[in-house]
Write a protein that holds these residues in place. Structure first.
Motif, mmCIF file in Angstrom:
data_model
loop_
_atom_site.group_PDB
_atom_site.id
_atom_site.type_symbol
_atom_site.label_atom_id
_atom_site.label_comp_id
_atom_site.label_asym_id
_atom_site.label_seq_id
_atom_site.Cartn_x
_atom_site.Cartn_y
_atom_site.Cartn_z
ATOM 1 N N VAL A 213 0.841 -1.201 0.000
ATOM 2 C CA VAL A 213 0.000 0.000 0.000
ATOM 3 C C VAL A 213 0.876 1.251 0.000
ATOM 4 O O VAL A 213 1.397 1.639 1.043
ATOM 5 C CB VAL A 213 -0.929 0.042 1.234
ATOM 6 N N PRO A 214 1.066 1.881 -1.176
ATOM 7 C CA PRO A 214 1.872 3.100 -1.208
ATOM 8 C C PRO A 214 1.123 4.254 -0.535
ATOM 9 O O PRO A 214 -0.094 4.179 -0.363
ATOM 10 C CB PRO A 214 2.067 3.376 -2.703
ATOM 11 N N ALA A 215 1.827 5.312 -0.177
ATOM 12 C CA ALA A 215 1.163 6.482 0.402
ATOM 13 C C ALA A 215 0.317 7.147 -0.677
ATOM 14 O O ALA A 215 0.771 7.320 -1.807
ATOM 15 C CB ALA A 215 2.197 7.469 0.927
ATOM 16 N N PRO A 216 -0.943 7.516 -0.367
ATOM 17 C CA PRO A 216 -1.758 8.216 -1.360
ATOM 18 C C PRO A 216 -1.144 9.580 -1.678
ATOM 19 O O PRO A 216 -0.558 10.205 -0.792
ATOM 20 C CB PRO A 216 -3.116 8.369 -0.686
ATOM 21 N N VAL A 217 -1.273 9.995 -2.926
ATOM 22 C CA VAL A 217 -0.744 11.298 -3.328
ATOM 23 C C VAL A 217 -1.866 12.323 -3.204
ATOM 24 O O VAL A 217 -2.862 12.239 -3.919
ATOM 25 C CB VAL A 217 -0.245 11.261 -4.783
ATOM 26 N N PRO A 218 -1.735 13.283 -2.288
ATOM 27 C CA PRO A 218 -2.846 14.203 -2.043
ATOM 28 C C PRO A 218 -2.995 15.246 -3.145
ATOM 29 O O PRO A 218 -2.010 15.786 -3.637
ATOM 30 C CB PRO A 218 -2.465 14.870 -0.726
ATOM 31 N N ALA A 219 -4.234 15.543 -3.515
ATOM 32 C CA ALA A 219 -4.525 16.553 -4.543
ATOM 33 C C ALA A 219 -5.857 17.206 -4.194
ATOM 34 O O ALA A 219 -6.508 16.816 -3.224
ATOM 35 C CB ALA A 219 -4.603 15.888 -5.913
ATOM 36 N N ASP A 220 -6.260 18.200 -4.988
ATOM 37 C CA ASP A 220 -7.647 18.652 -4.893
ATOM 38 C C ASP A 220 -8.387 17.981 -6.056
ATOM 39 O O ASP A 220 -7.939 16.983 -6.572
ATOM 40 C CB ASP A 220 -7.753 20.178 -4.899
ATOM 41 N N TRP A 221 -9.508 18.500 -6.482
ATOM 42 C CA TRP A 221 -10.263 17.807 -7.532
ATOM 43 C C TRP A 221 -9.900 18.254 -8.947
ATOM 44 O O TRP A 221 -10.478 17.774 -9.919
ATOM 45 C CB TRP A 221 -11.767 18.021 -7.343
ATOM 46 N N SER A 222 -8.988 19.192 -9.086
ATOM 47 C CA SER A 222 -8.782 19.827 -10.391
ATOM 48 C C SER A 222 -7.812 19.068 -11.290
ATOM 49 O O SER A 222 -6.915 18.360 -10.834
ATOM 50 C CB SER A 222 -8.254 21.244 -10.188
ATOM 51 N N ALA A 223 -7.988 19.296 -12.595
ATOM 52 C CA ALA A 223 -7.053 18.764 -13.565
ATOM 53 C C ALA A 223 -5.656 19.313 -13.271
ATOM 54 O O ALA A 223 -4.647 18.608 -13.439
ATOM 55 C CB ALA A 223 -7.493 19.139 -14.977
ATOM 56 N N ALA A 224 -5.599 20.555 -12.797
ATOM 57 C CA ALA A 224 -4.318 21.187 -12.502
ATOM 58 C C ALA A 224 -3.520 20.369 -11.495
ATOM 59 O O ALA A 224 -2.340 20.049 -11.712
ATOM 60 C CB ALA A 224 -4.541 22.594 -11.953
ATOM 61 N N SER A 225 -4.176 19.990 -10.403
ATOM 62 C CA SER A 225 -3.418 19.274 -9.385
ATOM 63 C C SER A 225 -3.141 17.839 -9.842
ATOM 64 O O SER A 225 -2.115 17.258 -9.488
ATOM 65 C CB SER A 225 -4.129 19.326 -8.032
ATOM 66 N N GLY A 226 -4.045 17.303 -10.647
ATOM 67 C CA GLY A 226 -3.787 15.983 -11.213
ATOM 68 C C GLY A 226 -2.526 16.012 -12.059
ATOM 69 O O GLY A 226 -1.706 15.078 -12.037
ATOM 70 N N TYR A 227 -2.379 17.100 -12.772
ATOM 71 C CA TYR A 227 -1.197 17.275 -13.615
ATOM 72 C C TYR A 227 0.082 17.287 -12.771
ATOM 73 O O TYR A 227 1.066 16.608 -13.081
ATOM 74 C CB TYR A 227 -1.347 18.579 -14.389
ATOM 75 N N ARG A 228 0.040 18.036 -11.681
ATOM 76 C CA ARG A 228 1.218 18.116 -10.806
ATOM 77 C C ARG A 228 1.568 16.746 -10.222
ATOM 78 O O ARG A 228 2.732 16.334 -10.220
ATOM 79 C CB ARG A 228 0.976 19.127 -9.675
ATOM 80 N N CYS A 229 0.548 16.038 -9.751
ATOM 81 C CA CYS A 229 0.799 14.709 -9.200
ATOM 82 C C CYS A 229 1.320 13.777 -10.298
ATOM 83 O O CYS A 229 2.208 12.949 -10.061
ATOM 84 C CB CYS A 229 -0.481 14.121 -8.617
ATOM 85 N N GLY A 230 0.751 13.938 -11.485
ATOM 86 C CA GLY A 230 1.170 13.118 -12.615
ATOM 87 C C GLY A 230 2.644 13.323 -12.935
ATOM 88 O O GLY A 230 3.366 12.358 -13.240
ATOM 89 N N GLN A 231 3.086 14.562 -12.856
ATOM 90 C CA GLN A 231 4.501 14.848 -13.124
ATOM 91 C C GLN A 231 5.401 14.055 -12.186
ATOM 92 O O GLN A 231 6.450 13.553 -12.571
ATOM 93 C CB GLN A 231 4.769 16.343 -12.948
ATOM 94 N N MET A 232 4.963 13.952 -10.942
ATOM 95 C CA MET A 232 5.735 13.211 -9.955
ATOM 96 C C MET A 232 5.719 11.717 -10.261
ATOM 97 O O MET A 232 6.760 11.058 -10.339
ATOM 98 C CB MET A 232 5.144 13.471 -8.573
ATOM 99 N N LEU A 233 4.509 11.203 -10.485
ATOM 100 C CA LEU A 233 4.350 9.773 -10.713
ATOM 101 C C LEU A 233 5.065 9.327 -11.989
ATOM 102 O O LEU A 233 5.584 8.205 -12.064
ATOM 103 C CB LEU A 233 2.863 9.414 -10.790
ATOM 104 N N ALA A 234 5.081 10.223 -12.990
ATOM 105 C CA ALA A 234 5.700 9.874 -14.273
ATOM 106 C C ALA A 234 7.184 9.570 -14.113
ATOM 107 O O ALA A 234 7.762 8.807 -14.883
ATOM 108 C CB ALA A 234 5.488 11.016 -15.268
ATOM 109 N N ARG A 235 7.801 10.191 -13.119
ATOM 110 C CA ARG A 235 9.244 10.002 -12.929
ATOM 111 C C ARG A 235 9.578 8.802 -12.062
ATOM 112 O O ARG A 235 10.738 8.541 -11.759
ATOM 113 C CB ARG A 235 9.853 11.274 -12.324
ATOM 114 N N MET A 236 8.549 8.116 -11.590
ATOM 115 C CA MET A 236 8.792 6.956 -10.730
ATOM 116 C C MET A 236 8.580 5.693 -11.548
ATOM 117 O O MET A 236 7.447 5.312 -11.824
ATOM 118 C CB MET A 236 7.834 6.985 -9.529
#
Lengths: 335, 335
Positions: A213-236
């Motif tokens: 169970v990895p730590a959940p990546v916190p965001a709000d509901w927006s595409a904007a924050s999804g994008y930021r989280c995505g940038q992080m996940l893409a590098r892993m």
DNA sequence: GGGGTGAGTGTTAGCGCTCACAAACGGCTC
DNA sequence: GAGCCGTTTGTGAGCGCTAACACTCACCCC
């Protein structure tokens, strides 16, 4: 303006009966002779008579309007719920009055509730998906029939809610079934019950499958924050499957993956939540979870009408199960 | 349920005045002594008195509710308009009652209008962007104050509308300025006034620049149909710039371009219309046109309230200018 | 001092409807 | 034929409010 139309007595005079008989016809009382009823109905049509709701509300002490308190009604979820509520209410002869709030804190909510009460609503539906709203509702006057949607599961107010956890479990299991070792989660805002439920379901599914169970990546509901989280996940490189708390987050994640050259679903699978209409046209079409707005609306109104009619009994908690919609954003992990 | 609260006479008794004086305080009449006013207000607070709108509506013959007729309220545009209307109305002390219709034909519209009238609304706002609605409205009873939004420019009903043509002109000019020879247009449904206005503006801008005017590609508003049109456009090497009638169409076009390996904006530039919140997170972020929903809402309500108050004068037509939002989906054509 | 004026307040009559009650009627039982 | 039922209709009151009007003052002018 405001020309007064014909009143009940006008209809009565034309039909040759008393106003009371007209009232009885209108309210479908028994004990009206068929022939009389027809005469009254004819008179109603002839005059274009329309009953005056204000007068009725004045004497009965209740209106045929229900108030809705909602936040962010331009988002797909709340807007769908609103539309569904309106339709169900119309079938029951009720009008729906919306009141948007900017924030779901005590002050904003009670201001809108107060506005609804001033306008004499018969009951109120509060779409209250966050902690602060839960607290606010407990402090509201008890005199009004009240139902919350997606509210506090631990609160004392009658509640209708989508089974977030069940939806999240299904989404997660779907990814695990495709062969992924584990699933990462981009979660919604911490103070939303929806977020909590989805996190819980996701975690349960992982634990049940014996996955890490990895730590959940916190965001709000927006595409904007999804994008930021995505940038992080893409590098892993170890990330092969992502479950996002809603479709807009998924959209942001998809864009980030695209920019980082990580192909979806070939390298990374993504599942969203909400099934917004555009989800089928994301790149690639998004697998997601569809909550049953119509069912939620129906259950809410039932609960509210039960209270309005004064019947005490019945379930005060209703849970609606969502369904998984499979599209092309999920595949087996690479290698 | 429906416990009657204190009435005006209760407040009057507590304050030691007549109910009429209480009424005067509530309605901000002049000729109430300051001291008396304070005493009444104190009594109101002490009893938690709340005026009964039904009684007031009964005697004045008008309510403080405006009805809205809208279609497809889950779409971003209508939902935004609805939210804006609700906010503006609340500021004016009015509640908003929504009535969704599945189709904008005469039968559906008059059914919902009838429902609103039964509930005693003071006026009605109809969001009526298609031909059939225009015709339906002309046949409605004249007794009710009525305003249409995005309705028939040639109709006789008071109208507030976004200047579709101006927005389309700007979008098209923006693409031409970037160096494109001409601009292709994916248009909305033929029976929508919005579509017609956008086509007109697009054509005007092309003609003004002396550019060739290709045939518009007809679509509906969905990402699905945008995708189908995009598949066609992607195979036409001469196409370097596309203006779509809304953002969802643009999303479909983007996906088609992506699948056909045509890069946006390097090979093809795209501009949308509506500025949906996700537009900034499309791949690439979408240049689009933002209509001013708040301004439209404000103008509509002004027009409606003028009618409700019986003042005849004033403009019966208001046009709101949209603005271009430049992002990354536009670049110079290749070569 | 008579008669205006305007501020401040009270009295009364509905708005159009529902509810409680009464009344009229036929048919039944005893 | 008296009494009772059930059906069908009418009468009267009143929901809480506003609008129209009446009234009481204090004050001013000629």
């Amino acid at each position: 303006m405001a020309i007064r139309g014909p009143a009940m007595t006008d209809v009565a005079r034309l039909a040759g009966v008393s106003h009371q008989t007209v009232s009885r016809v209108l309210n479908k009382h028994p004990y009206v002779r068929e022939q009389t009823r027809l005469r009254v109905e004819a008179a109603i049509v002839e005059l274009g008579y329309r009953p005056n709701r204000a007068a009725r509300a004045l004497v009965t002490g209740r209106s045929q309007v229900i108030g809705v308190v909602a936040q962010n009604t331009t988002l797909y979820g709340p807007a769908s719920l609103l539309a569904a509520l309106e339709q169900v209410a119309a079938e029951a002869g009720f009008a729906v009055s919306v009141g948007s709030v900017r924030d779901l804190d005590h002050r904003s909510i009670s201001a809108v509730v107060e506005r609804h009460l001033m306008h004499g609503v018969a009951g109120i539906v509060v779409i209250a998906p966050v902690e602060s709203a839960g607290a606010a509702l407990e402090r509201l006057p008890k005199e009004v029939p009240l139902v919350t949607v997606d509210g506090d599961p631990r609160g004392s107010v009658p509640l209708v809610t989508v089974d977030q956890a069940a939806g999240a479990r299904e989404a997660t299991r779907h990814l695990l079934d495709a062969g992924h070792r584990t699933v990462w989660h981009v979660s919604g805002p911490a103070d939303w019950f929806d977020s909590a439920g989805r996190i819980q379901g996701w975690r349960e599914a992982l634990l049940a499958a014996g996955a890490e169970v990895p730590a959940p990546v916190p965001a709000d509901w927006s595409a904007a924050s999804g994008y930021r989280c995505g940038q992080m996940l893409a590098r892993m490189p170890e990330v092969t499957a992502v479950f996002t708390a809603n479709d807009h987050l998924a959209l942001g994640v998809l864009r980030a993956m695209h920019e980082y050259g990580r192909r979806v679903p070939a390298e990374i699978s993504v599942v969203g939540f909400d099934d917004v209409p555009e989800a089928a046209y994301f790149i690639p079409p998004l697998t997601t979870v569809r909550p049953g707005f119509a069912a939620v609306a129906r259950a809410s109104l039932d609960l509210l009408l039960t209270q309005i009619e004064g019947a005490a009994g019945g379930e005060l908690r209703q849970t609606i199960a969502p369904i998984l919609v499979a599209r092309n954003s999920v595949a087996a992990p690479p290698g």
